[in-house]
Design a protein around this motif. Structure first.
Motif, PDB file in Angstrom:
ATOM      1  N   LEU A  44      14.895 -26.494  10.572  1.00 36.90           N
ATOM      2  CA  LEU A  44      15.774 -26.759  11.710  1.00 36.90           C
ATOM      3  C   LEU A  44      15.060 -26.470  13.028  1.00 36.90           C
ATOM      4  CD1 LEU A  44      19.121 -25.223  10.392  1.00 36.90           C
ATOM      5  CD2 LEU A  44      18.690 -27.648  10.826  1.00 36.90           C
ATOM      6  N   PHE A  45      14.333 -25.348  13.092  1.00 30.08           N
ATOM      7  CA  PHE A  45      13.578 -25.017  14.304  1.00 30.08           C
ATOM      8  C   PHE A  45      12.633 -26.157  14.682  1.00 30.08           C
ATOM      9  CE2 PHE A  45      13.620 -20.067  13.790  1.00 30.08           C
ATOM     10  CZ  PHE A  45      14.961 -20.058  14.102  1.00 30.08           C
ATOM     11  N   THR A  46      11.931 -26.688  13.691  1.00 29.35           N
ATOM     12  CA  THR A  46      10.983 -27.768  13.959  1.00 29.35           C
ATOM     13  C   THR A  46      11.692 -28.984  14.536  1.00 29.35           C
ATOM     14  OG1 THR A  46       9.454 -27.044  12.236  1.00 29.35           O
ATOM     15  CG2 THR A  46       9.355 -29.362  12.872  1.00 29.35           C
ATOM     16  N   ALA A  47      12.802 -29.378  13.924  1.00 34.00           N
ATOM     17  CA  ALA A  47      13.532 -30.555  14.398  1.00 34.00           C
ATOM     18  C   ALA A  47      14.111 -30.331  15.785  1.00 34.00           C
ATOM     19  CB  ALA A  47      14.632 -30.905  13.406  1.00 34.00           C
ATOM     20  N   LEU A  48      14.716 -29.182  16.003  1.00 35.97           N
ATOM     21  CA  LEU A  48      15.341 -28.900  17.294  1.00 35.97           C
ATOM     22  C   LEU A  48      14.301 -28.831  18.407  1.00 35.97           C
ATOM     23  CD1 LEU A  48      17.851 -26.155  16.074  1.00 35.97           C
ATOM     24  CD2 LEU A  48      18.445 -28.482  16.781  1.00 35.97           C
ATOM     25  N   GLY A  49      13.195 -28.149  18.148  1.00 35.18           N
ATOM     26  CA  GLY A  49      12.159 -28.044  19.170  1.00 35.18           C
ATOM     27  C   GLY A  49      11.536 -29.372  19.523  1.00 35.18           C
ATOM     28  N   SER A  50      11.379 -30.255  18.546  1.00 31.96           N
ATOM     29  CA  SER A  50      10.733 -31.546  18.807  1.00 31.96           C
ATOM     30  C   SER A  50      11.608 -32.482  19.622  1.00 31.96           C
ATOM     31  CB  SER A  50      10.362 -32.215  17.480  1.00 31.96           C
ATOM     32  OG  SER A  50      11.535 -32.614  16.773  1.00 31.96           O
TER      33      SER A  50
END
Length: 355
Positions: A44-50
């Motif tokens: 989730l962190f990866t998707a949200l940050g991108s």
């Protein structure tokens, strides 16, 4: 930007106890491990940050999720990914429903554009009671997972970010849900998102409901034939979808007294005979009194409310439940508007196209 002019933010609420209750133990079903919840949150962190989410708010816990995420944040994200800033919502930990309720209120106070919930029906019910119209991305990690969906966390994170950053309008990305409301002595007491069951048991005891004894009336906001839990009874007798205006009321009885007996999967690995006396539709706004005078009410599979002969208890179905992200529609809109497509001027293909 968020509605407050701040950097877009999202809440992540992962219930550490979801998917680990007595229903799974008695049926020898698998539990949902803390390690996989940690991995889902990292994705989730990866998707949200991108997608431009600058801040993520998370609940603290004593079972290891927040500690594992703090450790993960000390290491550079894999593959050159950029993660959001993560703020852990410090509060007194009670290891009860109060932790979820408090964290949801704190996320709402901070103006998050969406809340991603990792849990089962019970966790989502708690969040729904406090989130107002903040859209929920409902991810299944609980025991009875009728309300949330089985989704890859990466896609749920992308969809949540698209909504939180305003790239996909709420009217496109979200849908309103039904809710079952409990009124005790004329005052609204609580809600359920899927099922509400009145039982002749006179105390709450173990909250998780996994036995058929004493079940008297079952109210359903929707009922799917492939569900697990109390709603499976209605789904196997008279399926009704989330989109249909009304709900169902089933009057139950002991199997030996019933004309109709349903072999219902009340929990993973647990199939129980349930006697059904009658079934009828309930309309939105209709007040239905309970036919027993004292007992316990279970909300989304968990006993929550005790009532006595002195209490006036009624149930009603309303279209005022939480907003949830429709992830397929959100991603389809993103594809149509080419929100996840870019053309770098310096790539060989871009130079060819731009000649």
């Amino acid at each position: 930007m968020s509605k407050n002019g701040q950097t877009p933010s999202v809440g992540i609420l992962a219930n550490p106890a979801a998917g680990r209750d007595i229903r799974r133990l008695v049926a020898q079903a698998s539990v949902f491990p803390i390690s996989e919840k940690r991995n889902m949150i990292a994705r989730l962190f990866t998707a949200l940050g991108s997608l431009g989410v600058g801040t993520v708010y998370m609940m603290v816990d004593r079972m290891g999720i927040s500690d594992r995420m703090r450790h993960a944040l000390q290491i550079p994200p894999p593959g050159g990914q950029v993660w959001p800033t993560v703020e852990f919502l410090e509060a007194q930990i009670t290891e009860s429903a109060a932790d979820t309720l408090n964290a949801t209120r704190m996320m709402a106070d901070r103006g998050v554009g969406a809340i991603i919930v990792l849990g089962g029906d019970g966790t989502h019910r708690l969040v729904a009671s406090q989130c107002g119209d903040i859209p929920l991305a409902a991810l299944s990690t609980g025991t009875n997972n009728v309300f949330p969906e089985m989704r890859e966390a990466t896609i749920a994170g992308i969809a949540s970010a698209l909504v939180a950053t305003g790239q996909v309008p709420l009217e496109v990305a979200t849908r309103r849900n039904k809710a079952l409301r409990v009124d005790v002595n004329g005052v609204e007491s609580d809600l359920a998102l899927v099922d509400l069951c009145a039982s002749t048991e006179i105390w709450i005891g173990s909250r998780a409901l996994w036995r058929a004894e004493g079940l008297d009336q079952l109210f359903l906001a929707f009922a799917e034939a492939d569900a697990v839990g109390l709603s499976s009874i209605g789904g196997l007798v008279n399926p009704i979808s989330r989109e249909v205006e009304g709900g169902l009321l089933l009057n139950l009885t002991e199997p030996h007294n019933a004309k109709t007996v349903v072999a219902a999967p009340l929990a993973p690995g647990l199939i129980v005979d349930i006697g059904v006396e009658s079934v009828r539709e309930i309309r939105p706004g209709e007040f239905v009194p309970l036919r027993i005078k004292k007992g316990v009410i279970a909300l989304d599979g968990e006993r929550e409310i005790e009532f006595s002969i002195d209490d006036d208890v009624s149930i009603r179905l309303e279209w005022d439940g939480p907003l949830t992200l429709d992830i397929p529609l959100t991603m389809a809109y993103a594809a149509e508007k080419e929100l996840l497509i870019r053309m770098d001027d310096e790539t060989p293909h871009a130079r060819f196209v731009n000649k």
